[in-house]
Each structure stands twice: as structure tokens, then as C-alpha cells.
Design an enzyme around this catalytic site. Structure first.
Site, mmCIF file in Angstrom:
data_model
loop_
_atom_site.group_PDB
_atom_site.id
_atom_site.type_symbol
_atom_site.label_atom_id
_atom_site.label_comp_id
_atom_site.label_asym_id
_atom_site.label_seq_id
_atom_site.Cartn_x
_atom_site.Cartn_y
_atom_site.Cartn_z
ATOM 1 N N GLU A 176 5.251 -4.467 -3.544
ATOM 2 C CA GLU A 176 5.080 -3.586 -2.380
ATOM 3 C C GLU A 176 4.915 -4.370 -1.077
ATOM 4 O O GLU A 176 3.822 -4.822 -0.754
ATOM 5 C CB GLU A 176 3.852 -2.680 -2.584
ATOM 6 C CG GLU A 176 3.628 -1.739 -1.409
ATOM 7 C CD GLU A 176 2.467 -0.777 -1.600
ATOM 8 O OE1 GLU A 176 1.766 -0.865 -2.628
ATOM 9 O OE2 GLU A 176 2.249 0.061 -0.714
ATOM 10 N N LYS A 218 8.434 -1.091 -4.159
ATOM 11 C CA LYS A 218 7.707 -0.003 -3.468
ATOM 12 C C LYS A 218 7.718 -0.273 -1.969
ATOM 13 O O LYS A 218 6.811 -0.917 -1.444
ATOM 14 C CB LYS A 218 6.273 0.085 -4.007
ATOM 15 C CG LYS A 218 5.412 1.122 -3.296
ATOM 16 C CD LYS A 218 4.154 1.435 -4.078
ATOM 17 C CE LYS A 218 3.259 2.377 -3.294
ATOM 18 N NZ LYS A 218 2.193 2.978 -4.100
HETATM 19 P P1 13P Z 1 0.251 5.907 0.454
HETATM 20 O O1 13P Z 1 1.269 6.777 -0.229
HETATM 21 O O2 13P Z 1 -0.986 6.660 0.895
HETATM 22 O O3 13P Z 1 0.845 5.042 1.520
HETATM 23 O O4 13P Z 1 -0.315 4.919 -0.650
HETATM 24 C C1 13P Z 1 0.578 4.309 -1.487
HETATM 25 C C2 13P Z 1 0.017 3.022 -1.922
HETATM 26 O O5 13P Z 1 -0.214 2.810 -3.091
HETATM 27 C C3 13P Z 1 -0.216 1.986 -0.932
HETATM 28 O O6 13P Z 1 -0.419 0.773 -1.581
#
Ligand code: 13P
Length: 339
Positions: A176, A218
Site C-alpha cells: 500500500e 492497494k
Molecule cells: P481507508 O479506506 O479509510 O483509507 O483505509 C484503508 C486502509 O487500510 C488504509 O491503510
């Protein structure tokens, strides 16, 4: 490493009609969310709230749940481990393994995600508790003079080291690299920074010998900053997000599961849906939302036992809407019908 098994898990995480529930808020973030609904953030309240989600019908649209360290160790009221309840619902338990962000020295306003020390041992432990996948989040902020290339490169390097360790321990890494939407920048600036972050990331993943078939990306969507005067249409976000991903993400990656990042519930659903309507992407495109799945149930719950059914219904509705969006089958009328 069992790449066939990793690939199987990664594909299951992004199966059509399903997506990931990010329920891995740290104790600090959880306190912020609970403060907003007037609930004390005790260990028991955090457990009760998450248990209600994991026992709801909405789990039919949830392929996997990202847990926080505390949660994967917790048991439900009846003594069943929460990870087991997730499995019984036909979903995969996962675990956030980064230790959050710290200021990056000599780079004011920028942060680096920590948590590589002792990571292999923690992965082995979490696998023993049933985890099938992991998450590590890096944070790139946009502002005057930032991000620096050094911040992007240092965070991409950490993501690659984390991803390689996960795969070596037979856990699928959710990778991510979040570009924040907090500033006043426009959509094109978000595009440019997202492109740089993704190019740097896939270079580092290659050098670390991470197997793309055994990971899930992600990313953020390409959106204007919250304070920008120039907001974007659903179609513009979908088109630009898909374009930057096609420029940067190899087709060997099984799936892309977006973060919601502070978008409204409806924007997060409509934009995901629009991307799937555009079609012809080489990877599955779905959600890995925290706020856009949980804002409604948190409000409905407000810490009261008598509101559990209403909170479960609110969560089930958002999970179903996003499940449809993951197949390009959502319409605004479906929202109204349920309201
Ligand atoms: P949000 O969908 O609130 O951005 O959170 C996703 C997430 O896991 C951030 O690391």
C-alpha cells in the site's frame, strides 16, 4: 515459498463481487473514530464493535479482513477467536504488520513507515493465528516542495523488503503506497505523484525479487486534494486512475484493491464502479476500504447494544454496494432503493 498457494489467496482476495474490509485501525485511530460517535475506546468496546461486523451478513461480500495486532489475539464474547469467526464467514483473516509512520529525518513534513525489525518472527506468529495475508502502508503527502524522491524511494524500499519477507513466509503482501488527498492540489498533481510512487515501487519490488503473482496492490485513486477548488467528476477519477495504473502496474499482479482515503461512501463506490465499467483492465479491481465501509455502521452503532442490528444492516448495505461496484454493476438507484 509456495507461489501457487500465494496466487490462489491473492485471487481469492479480489474475487468478483468481493473486496477486503480494512479493520486494522491502530488503537489511536480507533480512539479518533470512537470519539466521533461518543464511545470510549476500551479493549472490550473495540472487540464488541468488530465482532458485530464479522458476524454480519455483509461478510458475504468480504473476501478478507485486515486485523490489528490486538484484534487477531482477541476472542468474541462466546470465546471464539475473532479470526475464527472471519474464517467461518468464508473470509480470510489478514494482519497489518507495519508499526506506523515516523518523521523522516531532514525531510520536514515527510514520513517513513517503520516495522521491519523482527518482522519475520512476527509473520510466523501471525500465520500461526490464522493470517493468510498482511498489510504494510506507506504514506506520501503532497504539499509545497513535497514529496521528495528520497521519501518515495525509501518507502518503496521498505514495502519491497516487507513484501519479500511475507512471500518467503507464505503470506500474501498487500502493498500500500498511499498518496494522501489532504492538500489543495489538483487531480493532475495527484496523478503525477501517484505515477512516480508506483514506478519507484515496482522497481524496488523487482529488485527484491517479489513475485507479482503473489501480491495485491492497494493504491489510492487519482483524486484532487480535499482542499482543492477544482473537484473531479466520477468519470474523470475513473479514467485517470485506470490510466496511471495501466502505465505502472504489470499485468502479472492479480488484483488492485483501493483504499478509500477519506472519500465519501458514495464517491468510493461510484468511482470503483466506473472503473469496472470501463473494463479491459489486466487485473481485478476492487476495494479494501476502512472508512467507506465503516463510517455508516459506526454511526448507527454508537456503542449501544440495541443498535447492533442497525449497524450490521448499514455495514451489509455498504459491503453489498461495493461488491456490485467491483463488477461494474452498481447504480445510484440501488442506493436509493435501500435507503
Ligand atoms: P481507508 O479506506 O479509510 O483509507 O483505509 C484503508 C486502509 O487500510 C488504509 O491503510
Amino acid at each position: 515459498m509456495d507461489l501457487a498457494e500465494l496466487n490462489k489467496v491473492a485471487n481469492a482476495m479480489v474475487a468478483p463481487g468481493k473486496g477486503v474490509l480494512a479493520a486494522d485501525e491502530s488503537a489511536g485511530t480507533c480512539k479518533k473514530r470512537f470519539d466521533a460517535i461518543g464511545v470510549e475506546s476500551t479493549e472490550e468496546n473495540r472487540r464488541d464493535y468488530r465482532e458485530l461486523l464479522f458476524r454480519s451478513k455483509g461478510m458475504a461480500n468480504i473476501s478478507g479482513v485486515i486485523l490489528f495486532d490486538e484484534t487477531i489475539r482477541q476472542k468474541a464474547k462466546d470465546g471464539t477467536p475473532l479470526a475464527k469467526i472471519i474464517e467461518q464467514a468464508g473470509s480470510l483473516p489478514g494482519i497489518k504488520v507495519d508499526k506506523g509512520t515516523k518523521p523522516l529525518p531532514f525531510y520536514p513534513g515527510e514520513v517513513i513507515t517503520e516495522g521491519l525489525d523482527g518482522l519475520r518472527e512476527r509473520l510466523v506468529e501471525h500465520r500461526g493465528r490464522g493470517a493468510k495475508f498482511c498489510k504494510w502502508r506507506t504514506v506520501i503527502d503532497i504539499g509545497p516542495g513535497i514529496p521528495s524522491y528520497y521519501c518515495i524511494k525509501a518507502n518503496a524500499g521498505a514495502l519491497a523488503r516487507y513484501a519479500a519477507l511475507c512471500q518467503d513466509e507464505n503470506l500474501v503482501p498487500i502493498v500500500e503506497p498511499e498518496v494522501l488527498m489532504d492538500g489543495d492540489h489538483d487531480t493532475d498533481r495527484c496523478y503525477q505523484v501517484t505515477e512516480l510512487a508506483l514506478k519507484a515501487l515496482f522497481h524496488e519490488l523487482y529488485l527484491a525479487r517479489v513475485k507479482l503473482e503473489g501480491m495485491v496492490l492497494k493504491p489510492n485513486m487519482v483524486v484532487p486534494g480535499k482542499k482543492s477548488a477544482k473537484q473531479a467528476s466520477v468519470d474523470e477519477v475513473a479514467e485517470k486512475t485506470l490510466r496511471v495504473l495501466k502505465e505502472c502496474v504489470p499485468a502479472a499482479v492479480p488484483g488492485i484493491a483501493f483504499l478509500s482515503g477519506g472519500q465519501s461512501d458514495l464517491d468510493a463506490t461510484a468511482r470503483l464502479n466506473a472503473m469496472n465499467r470501463l473494463g479491459d483492465a489486466p487485473w481485478k479491481i476492487t476495494f479494501s476500504y476502512s472508512r467507506a465501509l465503516q463510517a455508516a455502521p459506526q454511526k448507527a452503532w454508537s456503542g449501544k447494544a440495541e443498535n447492533v442490528a442497525a449497524a450490521q444492516a448499514a455495514f451489509t448495505h455498504r459491503a453489498a454496494m461495493n461488491g456490485l461496484a467491483s463488477m461494474g454493476k452498481w447504480t445510484p438507484e440501488l442506493e436509493k432503493k435501500a435507503a
